[in-house]
Design a protein around this motif. Structure first.
Motif, PDB file in Angstrom:
ATOM      1  N   ILE A 151       0.202  -1.884  -0.843  1.00 20.98           N
ATOM      2  CA  ILE A 151      -0.111  -1.072  -2.511  1.00 20.98           C
ATOM      3  C   ILE A 151      -0.555  -2.513  -3.640  1.00 20.98           C
ATOM      4  O   ILE A 151      -0.971  -1.132  -4.235  1.00 20.98           O
ATOM      5  CB  ILE A 151       0.915  -0.533  -1.998  1.00 20.98           C
ATOM      6  CG1 ILE A 151       1.438   0.966  -3.896  1.00 20.98           C
ATOM      7  CG2 ILE A 151       2.095  -0.524  -2.694  1.00 20.98           C
ATOM      8  CD1 ILE A 151       0.388   1.993  -3.845  1.00 20.98           C
ATOM      9  N   GLU A 152      -0.130  -3.015  -3.846  1.00 20.61           N
ATOM     10  CA  GLU A 152      -1.003  -3.479  -4.452  1.00 20.61           C
ATOM     11  C   GLU A 152      -2.080  -4.205  -4.533  1.00 20.61           C
ATOM     12  O   GLU A 152      -2.791  -3.824  -6.271  1.00 20.61           O
ATOM     13  CB  GLU A 152       0.229  -5.819  -4.926  1.00 20.61           C
ATOM     14  CG  GLU A 152       0.200  -6.446  -6.052  1.00 20.61           C
ATOM     15  CD  GLU A 152       1.433  -7.272  -6.055  1.00 20.61           C
ATOM     16  OE1 GLU A 152       0.364  -8.101  -6.588  1.00 20.61           O
ATOM     17  OE2 GLU A 152       2.636  -7.039  -5.703  1.00 20.61           O
ATOM     18  N   ASN A 153      -2.146  -4.322  -4.125  1.00 23.85           N
ATOM     19  CA  ASN A 153      -3.850  -4.611  -3.370  1.00 23.85           C
ATOM     20  C   ASN A 153      -4.454  -2.975  -4.772  1.00 23.85           C
ATOM     21  O   ASN A 153      -5.657  -3.138  -4.502  1.00 23.85           O
ATOM     22  CB  ASN A 153      -4.640  -4.806  -2.039  1.00 23.85           C
ATOM     23  CG  ASN A 153      -4.223  -5.435  -1.585  1.00 23.85           C
ATOM     24  OD1 ASN A 153      -4.584  -6.639  -2.690  1.00 23.85           O
ATOM     25  ND2 ASN A 153      -3.487  -6.401  -0.296  1.00 23.85           N
ATOM     26  N   CYS A 154      -3.876  -1.714  -4.186  1.00 26.52           N
ATOM     27  CA  CYS A 154      -4.294  -0.403  -3.899  1.00 26.52           C
ATOM     28  C   CYS A 154      -4.265  -0.246  -5.708  1.00 26.52           C
ATOM     29  O   CYS A 154      -5.219   0.461  -6.579  1.00 26.52           O
ATOM     30  CB  CYS A 154      -3.913   0.351  -3.730  1.00 26.52           C
ATOM     31  SG  CYS A 154      -4.259   2.326  -3.719  1.00 26.52           S
TER      32      CYS A 154
ATOM     33  N   ILE B 145       7.586  -5.881  12.145  1.00 28.63           N
ATOM     34  CA  ILE B 145       7.927  -5.466  11.190  1.00 28.63           C
ATOM     35  C   ILE B 145       9.185  -5.428  11.915  1.00 28.63           C
ATOM     36  O   ILE B 145      10.971  -5.666  12.421  1.00 28.63           O
ATOM     37  CB  ILE B 145       8.001  -3.728  11.487  1.00 28.63           C
ATOM     38  CG1 ILE B 145       6.530  -2.970  10.632  1.00 28.63           C
ATOM     39  CG2 ILE B 145       9.119  -3.010  10.936  1.00 28.63           C
ATOM     40  CD1 ILE B 145       6.569  -1.818   9.998  1.00 28.63           C
ATOM     41  N   GLY B 146       9.812  -5.056  13.644  1.00 25.19           N
ATOM     42  CA  GLY B 146      10.410  -5.780  15.082  1.00 25.19           C
ATOM     43  C   GLY B 146      11.029  -7.007  14.163  1.00 25.19           C
ATOM     44  O   GLY B 146      12.776  -7.377  14.120  1.00 25.19           O
ATOM     45  N   LYS B 147      10.572  -7.512  14.249  1.00 28.71           N
ATOM     46  CA  LYS B 147      10.886  -9.323  13.717  1.00 28.71           C
ATOM     47  C   LYS B 147      11.735  -9.359  12.214  1.00 28.71           C
ATOM     48  O   LYS B 147      13.054  -9.713  11.837  1.00 28.71           O
ATOM     49  CB  LYS B 147       9.766 -10.251  13.833  1.00 28.71           C
ATOM     50  CG  LYS B 147      10.140 -11.676  13.343  1.00 28.71           C
ATOM     51  CD  LYS B 147       8.874 -12.120  13.909  1.00 28.71           C
ATOM     52  CE  LYS B 147       9.307 -13.681  14.194  1.00 28.71           C
ATOM     53  NZ  LYS B 147       7.597 -14.642  14.129  1.00 28.71           N
TER      54      LYS B 147
ATOM     55  N   SER C 161      -1.885  -9.532   1.530  1.00 26.37           N
ATOM     56  CA  SER C 161      -2.132  -9.523   3.242  1.00 26.37           C
ATOM     57  C   SER C 161      -0.972  -9.427   3.972  1.00 26.37           C
ATOM     58  O   SER C 161      -0.206  -8.658   3.582  1.00 26.37           O
ATOM     59  CB  SER C 161      -2.161 -11.215   3.873  1.00 26.37           C
ATOM     60  OG  SER C 161      -0.547 -11.387   4.417  1.00 26.37           O
ATOM     61  N   MET C 162      -2.020  -8.028   5.475  1.00 23.07           N
ATOM     62  CA  MET C 162      -0.699  -7.018   5.726  1.00 23.07           C
ATOM     63  C   MET C 162       0.385  -7.759   6.489  1.00 23.07           C
ATOM     64  O   MET C 162       1.496  -7.083   6.164  1.00 23.07           O
ATOM     65  CB  MET C 162      -1.601  -6.559   7.208  1.00 23.07           C
ATOM     66  CG  MET C 162      -1.246  -5.648   7.874  1.00 23.07           C
ATOM     67  SD  MET C 162       0.218  -5.959   9.211  1.00 23.07           S
ATOM     68  CE  MET C 162      -1.115  -6.554  10.015  1.00 23.07           C
ATOM     69  N   PRO C 163       1.029  -8.575   6.815  1.00 26.69           N
ATOM     70  CA  PRO C 163       2.086  -9.532   7.381  1.00 26.69           C
ATOM     71  C   PRO C 163       2.719  -9.523   5.335  1.00 26.69           C
ATOM     72  O   PRO C 163       4.080  -9.324   6.108  1.00 26.69           O
ATOM     73  CB  PRO C 163       1.923 -11.266   7.893  1.00 26.69           C
ATOM     74  CG  PRO C 163       0.072 -10.908   8.884  1.00 26.69           C
ATOM     75  CD  PRO C 163      -0.578  -9.595   7.533  1.00 26.69           C
ATOM     76  N   GLU C 164       1.497 -10.413   4.596  1.00 22.29           N
ATOM     77  CA  GLU C 164       2.873 -10.336   3.831  1.00 22.29           C
ATOM     78  C   GLU C 164       3.869  -8.765   3.141  1.00 22.29           C
ATOM     79  O   GLU C 164       4.456  -9.051   2.704  1.00 22.29           O
ATOM     80  CB  GLU C 164       2.866 -11.071   2.771  1.00 22.29           C
ATOM     81  CG  GLU C 164       3.431 -11.487   1.732  1.00 22.29           C
ATOM     82  CD  GLU C 164       2.224 -12.211   0.660  1.00 22.29           C
ATOM     83  OE1 GLU C 164       2.990 -12.315  -0.695  1.00 22.29           O
ATOM     84  OE2 GLU C 164       1.752 -12.789   0.627  1.00 22.29           O
ATOM     85  N   GLY C 165       2.741  -7.925   3.169  1.00 24.33           N
ATOM     86  CA  GLY C 165       3.285  -6.913   2.398  1.00 24.33           C
ATOM     87  C   GLY C 165       4.114  -5.959   3.559  1.00 24.33           C
ATOM     88  O   GLY C 165       4.498  -5.065   3.047  1.00 24.33           O
TER      89      GLY C 165
END
Length: 335
Positions: free
Chosen positions: A231-234, A271-273, A312-316
């Motif tokens: 969302i922050e990128n958006c 997400i599971g991790k 990035s996607m993982p950080e997000g």
């Protein structure tokens, strides 16, 4: 969130209208604008899919005005645009499945409502309109990455509506001399994205399921890829589009994404991790209108808007899961 500004000039003299300001993306835009001292922030929302609670953190801010109303009513749009400098148009009936279930309603809100907003912005002499389009306009095009000039045939009523938005925006800009910028969102996720909505996004559904100890559902084999965008990128893209001064940047549409694609199963594993849970998902048949792969070319937004995705996607996903977990804890404490 949003401690570092995406703009370089003051916004304390500007009045913003955020349509759909009670929604996921809209409320994040409201948060950014209020945090950075916008002169006035008006929200227009009928709260059919948005939530009043998304605006509660800002309730005491004198710069915020909340108008409950529907973009399907032209008079409401005209009143909402009065005295406004910049419109950030997020109001819509989102979701591909919803549009398949009710194409007439999708058209009424997403096309007629959009034309109402453009008409109101024209009549009230709004300086600029920035609106939410969608990667769904690429339809059956299998070309990767997706480039703004190469759209395919729409696969769903929602995609038709968003493509119509772009066509109307182009005509209004040329006919009436308006400044209009469209942002094609690619799978936006993050804080305040509700898992409770009837047609919720896959990421909040994953998080909600794992926090409740349930196995989530995946439509298809999970190998489909998407350009998941935090969302922050958006929000950055919206602010850059709202304030850009380069004339060449106006009256264009832009891909808003990260330029990286990920398999749905990879997202679920991250997400599971974060949740500390290993739960095998339930696989269901793929949904009508779903494409196999999606990836954005963001070079145009970089060049003309100065857009530069920071998260990035993982950080997000990590940030979003922390937020969801905190909301669950607060809810449990309240009960």
């Amino acid at each position: 969130m949003y401690s570092t500004p995406f703009h370089t000039t003051s916004i304390n003299h500007l009045t913003f209208l955020v349509t759909g300001g009670g929604g996921f993306i809209g409320s994040n835009l409201v948060e950014y604008l209020l945090l950075h001292g916008a002169g006035s922030v008006r929200v227009l929302d009928n709260f059919s899919t948005g939530f009043r609670q998304n605006l509660l953190p800002f309730a005491g801010n004198p710069a915020l005005e909340v108008v409950e109303g529907d973009i399907c009513d032209l008079a409401t749009c005209l009143a909402a645009c009065e005295g406004v400098d910049i419109v950030l148009h997020q109001a819509a009936l989102g979701s591909v499945p919803r549009s398949i279930h009710n194409p007439a309603m999708s058209n009424e809100v997403n096309v007629s409502g959009f034309v109402n907003m453009l008409t109101a912005a024209k009549d009230q002499k709004v300086k600029r309109v920035v609106y939410a389009s969608s990667s769904s306009v690429y339809g059956d095009s299998v070309t990767l990455p997706k480039v703004e000039t190469q759209v395919g045939n729409p696969l769903t009523p929602y995609a038709v509506a968003k493509r119509a938005n772009e066509l109307y925006a182009d005509v209004f800009a040329k006919t009436y001399g308006m400044e209009i910028i469209g942002l094609r969102y690619f799978n936006i996720f993050g804080n305040r994205q509700s898992p409770e909505a009837e047609y919720a996004g896959v990421i909040p559904l994953f998080m909600e399921a794992l926090l409740q100890g349930r196995a989530p559902q995946i439509n298809g084999d999970g190998l489909q890829t998407r350009d998941f965008t935090y969302i922050e990128n958006c929000v950055q893209a919206n602010i850059k589009a709202a304030l850009v001064q380069n004339p060449k940047a106006l009256n264009q549409v832009y891909n808003i994404a990260t330029g990286v694609r990920s398999k749905l199963l990879e997202v679920y594993q991250i997400i599971g991790k974060a949740a500390g849970v290993q739960q095998e998902p339930h696989f269901k048949p793929a949904r009508i209108g779903d494409i196999k792969d999606s990836l954005a070319d963001i070079s145009k937004a970089r060049a003309l808007l100065g857009y530069n995705p920071q998260v990035s996607m993982p950080e997000g996903l990590q940030r979003t899961f922390k937020w969801f977990k905190l909301q669950k804890q607060l809810l449990e404490q309240a009960h």
